[in-house]
Motif scaffolding. Structure first.
Motif, PDB file in Angstrom:
ATOM      1  N   LEU A  20      33.795  -6.868  37.271  1.00 27.93           N
ATOM      2  CA  LEU A  20      34.297  -5.503  37.354  1.00 27.93           C
ATOM      3  C   LEU A  20      35.814  -5.556  37.216  1.00 27.93           C
ATOM      4  CD1 LEU A  20      33.882  -2.455  38.095  1.00 27.93           C
ATOM      5  CD2 LEU A  20      34.289  -3.134  40.450  1.00 27.93           C
ATOM      6  N   PRO A  21      36.409  -4.840  36.237  1.00 26.68           N
ATOM      7  CA  PRO A  21      37.870  -4.860  36.134  1.00 26.68           C
ATOM      8  C   PRO A  21      38.462  -4.187  37.368  1.00 26.68           C
ATOM      9  CG  PRO A  21      36.934  -3.286  34.583  1.00 26.68           C
ATOM     10  CD  PRO A  21      35.788  -3.986  35.236  1.00 26.68           C
ATOM     11  N   ILE A  22      39.327  -4.920  38.096  1.00 24.98           N
ATOM     12  CA  ILE A  22      39.826  -4.376  39.361  1.00 24.98           C
ATOM     13  C   ILE A  22      41.316  -4.087  39.377  1.00 24.98           C
ATOM     14  CG2 ILE A  22      37.992  -5.284  40.819  1.00 24.98           C
ATOM     15  CD1 ILE A  22      39.803  -7.629  41.531  1.00 24.98           C
ATOM     16  N   SER A  23      42.105  -4.772  38.548  1.00 20.75           N
ATOM     17  CA  SER A  23      43.540  -4.499  38.561  1.00 20.75           C
ATOM     18  C   SER A  23      44.210  -5.140  37.366  1.00 20.75           C
ATOM     19  CB  SER A  23      44.186  -5.006  39.851  1.00 20.75           C
ATOM     20  OG  SER A  23      44.164  -6.415  39.878  1.00 20.75           O
ATOM     21  N   ARG A  24      45.502  -4.908  37.295  1.00 19.43           N
ATOM     22  CA  ARG A  24      46.337  -5.507  36.258  1.00 19.43           C
ATOM     23  C   ARG A  24      47.473  -6.208  36.986  1.00 19.43           C
ATOM     24  NH1 ARG A  24      46.838  -4.668  30.823  1.00 19.43           N
ATOM     25  NH2 ARG A  24      45.232  -3.096  30.756  1.00 19.43           N
ATOM     26  N   VAL A  25      47.759  -7.465  36.617  1.00 20.83           N
ATOM     27  CA  VAL A  25      48.848  -8.223  37.240  1.00 20.83           C
ATOM     28  C   VAL A  25      49.786  -8.734  36.159  1.00 20.83           C
ATOM     29  CG1 VAL A  25      47.461  -8.950  39.233  1.00 20.83           C
ATOM     30  CG2 VAL A  25      47.561 -10.414  37.214  1.00 20.83           C
ATOM     31  N   ASN A  26      51.003  -9.103  36.553  1.00 19.35           N
ATOM     32  CA  ASN A  26      51.914  -9.669  35.559  1.00 19.35           C
ATOM     33  C   ASN A  26      51.492 -11.100  35.256  1.00 19.35           C
ATOM     34  OD1 ASN A  26      53.178 -11.483  37.410  1.00 19.35           O
ATOM     35  ND2 ASN A  26      54.569  -9.871  38.066  1.00 19.35           N
ATOM     36  N   ILE A  27      51.994 -11.645  34.177  1.00 22.43           N
ATOM     37  CA  ILE A  27      51.538 -12.960  33.709  1.00 22.43           C
ATOM     38  C   ILE A  27      51.907 -14.069  34.696  1.00 22.43           C
ATOM     39  CG2 ILE A  27      53.532 -13.562  32.290  1.00 22.43           C
ATOM     40  CD1 ILE A  27      51.392 -14.483  30.145  1.00 22.43           C
ATOM     41  N   LYS A  28      53.013 -13.906  35.422  1.00 26.57           N
ATOM     42  CA  LYS A  28      53.392 -14.923  36.425  1.00 26.57           C
ATOM     43  C   LYS A  28      52.329 -15.024  37.506  1.00 26.57           C
ATOM     44  CE  LYS A  28      58.195 -13.715  35.764  1.00 26.57           C
ATOM     45  NZ  LYS A  28      59.336 -13.073  36.380  1.00 26.57           N
ATOM     46  N   ARG A  29      51.853 -13.868  37.997  1.00 27.02           N
ATOM     47  CA  ARG A  29      50.813 -13.868  39.031  1.00 27.02           C
ATOM     48  C   ARG A  29      49.521 -14.452  38.463  1.00 27.02           C
ATOM     49  NH1 ARG A  29      48.951 -14.909  43.612  1.00 27.02           N
ATOM     50  NH2 ARG A  29      47.423 -13.486  44.470  1.00 27.02           N
ATOM     51  N   ALA A  30      49.205 -14.150  37.222  1.00 24.60           N
ATOM     52  CA  ALA A  30      47.999 -14.685  36.587  1.00 24.60           C
ATOM     53  C   ALA A  30      48.071 -16.210  36.501  1.00 24.60           C
ATOM     54  CB  ALA A  30      47.818 -14.078  35.203  1.00 24.60           C
ATOM     55  N   ILE A  31      49.242 -16.744  36.166  1.00 26.27           N
ATOM     56  CA  ILE A  31      49.409 -18.200  36.077  1.00 26.27           C
ATOM     57  C   ILE A  31      49.164 -18.840  37.434  1.00 26.27           C
ATOM     58  CG2 ILE A  31      51.120 -20.035  35.709  1.00 26.27           C
ATOM     59  CD1 ILE A  31      52.323 -18.184  33.499  1.00 26.27           C
ATOM     60  N   VAL A  32      49.706 -18.248  38.486  1.00 21.07           N
ATOM     61  CA  VAL A  32      49.494 -18.779  39.841  1.00 21.07           C
ATOM     62  C   VAL A  32      48.014 -18.771  40.185  1.00 21.07           C
ATOM     63  CG1 VAL A  32      49.910 -18.355  42.298  1.00 21.07           C
ATOM     64  CG2 VAL A  32      51.803 -18.200  40.670  1.00 21.07           C
ATOM     65  N   LEU A  33      47.317 -17.670  39.880  1.00 23.72           N
ATOM     66  CA  LEU A  33      45.884 -17.596  40.176  1.00 23.72           C
ATOM     67  C   LEU A  33      45.102 -18.659  39.399  1.00 23.72           C
ATOM     68  CD1 LEU A  33      45.409 -13.714  40.198  1.00 23.72           C
ATOM     69  CD2 LEU A  33      45.222 -15.254  42.170  1.00 23.72           C
ATOM     70  N   LEU A  34      45.475 -18.882  38.145  1.00 22.62           N
ATOM     71  CA  LEU A  34      44.780 -19.887  37.331  1.00 22.62           C
ATOM     72  C   LEU A  34      45.071 -21.297  37.832  1.00 22.62           C
ATOM     73  CD1 LEU A  34      45.370 -18.298  33.817  1.00 22.62           C
ATOM     74  CD2 LEU A  34      43.147 -18.604  34.933  1.00 22.62           C
ATOM     75  N   LEU A  35      46.330 -21.610  38.122  1.00 26.45           N
ATOM     76  CA  LEU A  35      46.697 -22.967  38.558  1.00 26.45           C
ATOM     77  C   LEU A  35      46.136 -23.328  39.925  1.00 26.45           C
ATOM     78  CD1 LEU A  35      50.385 -23.237  37.304  1.00 26.45           C
ATOM     79  CD2 LEU A  35      48.357 -24.380  36.383  1.00 26.45           C
ATOM     80  N   THR A  36      45.991 -22.348  40.813  1.00 22.02           N
ATOM     81  CA  THR A  36      45.452 -22.627  42.150  1.00 22.02           C
ATOM     82  C   THR A  36      43.925 -22.584  42.175  1.00 22.02           C
ATOM     83  OG1 THR A  36      45.677 -20.304  42.756  1.00 22.02           O
ATOM     84  CG2 THR A  36      47.506 -21.786  43.358  1.00 22.02           C
ATOM     85  N   GLY A  37      43.302 -22.297  41.034  1.00 21.98           N
ATOM     86  CA  GLY A  37      41.843 -22.272  40.969  1.00 21.98           C
ATOM     87  C   GLY A  37      41.234 -21.003  41.543  1.00 21.98           C
TER      88      GLY A  37
END
Length: 180
Positions: A20-37
């Motif tokens: 379910l699409p829940i929000s939009r984040v900036n690319i910096k926050r997306a990188i943190v979410l991806l790197l931390t798993g």
């Protein structure tokens, strides 16, 4: 503007675990979410992917990511019917003529006629339209509402509806198809 600055200004759509699409984040926050798993890339058709480089790593950040963790859902209640909330819902626009000046609240079915002070009976109206309508229903006054009043949607649901509308428009532009 450099290409690096351009990439850092991008926003990424975040999906929940059940897509379910829940929000939009900036690319910096997306990188943190991806790197931390805490998130994983979602690869869909026609999705942009940006490469972000550091001295030791290259990470690909797609336009959409999916959370892999389950967050606590914060309780959300429909806000009370207040002037501020009704104006916000109606985008600070008279629901009869479209004016954005001298706004008041109007009960579609007047309180004196058994109407209630609820989300589906209160709209934004300019002073002129409110006086013209008076103690009558819109039909009796010969006025038409621009939109049917309703309670505000849960923010996540509102975001999801907007996201899917944008995706549909995007697909129509790509294929040159328009449902008419």
């Amino acid at each position: 503007m450099t290409a690096a600055t351009n990439v850092l200004e991008q926003s990424i759509v975040v999906f929940s675990q059940n897509y379910l699409p829940i929000s939009r984040v900036n690319i910096k926050r997306a990188i943190v979410l991806l790197l931390t798993g805490k998130a994983e890339p979602l690869r869909m058709m026609d999705v942009r992917v940006w490469q972000v480089r550091s001295p030791s790593r290259v990470i690909e950040v797609p336009e959409h990511i999916r959370l892999t963790i389950k967050g606590k859902e914060r309780p959300w209640r429909v806000p009370p019917v207040t002037r501020r909330e009704v104006l916000r819902r109606d985008h600070y626009t008279c629901q009869y003529c479209g004016s954005t000046h001298n706004l008041t609240l109007d009960h579609v079915i007047p309180l004196s006629r058994g109407g209630s002070h609820t989300w589906d009976n209160v709209v934004t109206a300019c002073e002129r339209c409110n006086q013209r309508k008076g103690d009558r229903t819109p039909e009796e006054a010969g006025m038409v509402l621009r939109s049917k009043p309703r309670a505000p949607l849960h923010p996540t649901v509102a975001f999801a509806e907007q996201f899917w509308r944008q995706q549909q428009t995007r697909q129509e532009q790509i294929s040159g198809y328009s449902p008419s």
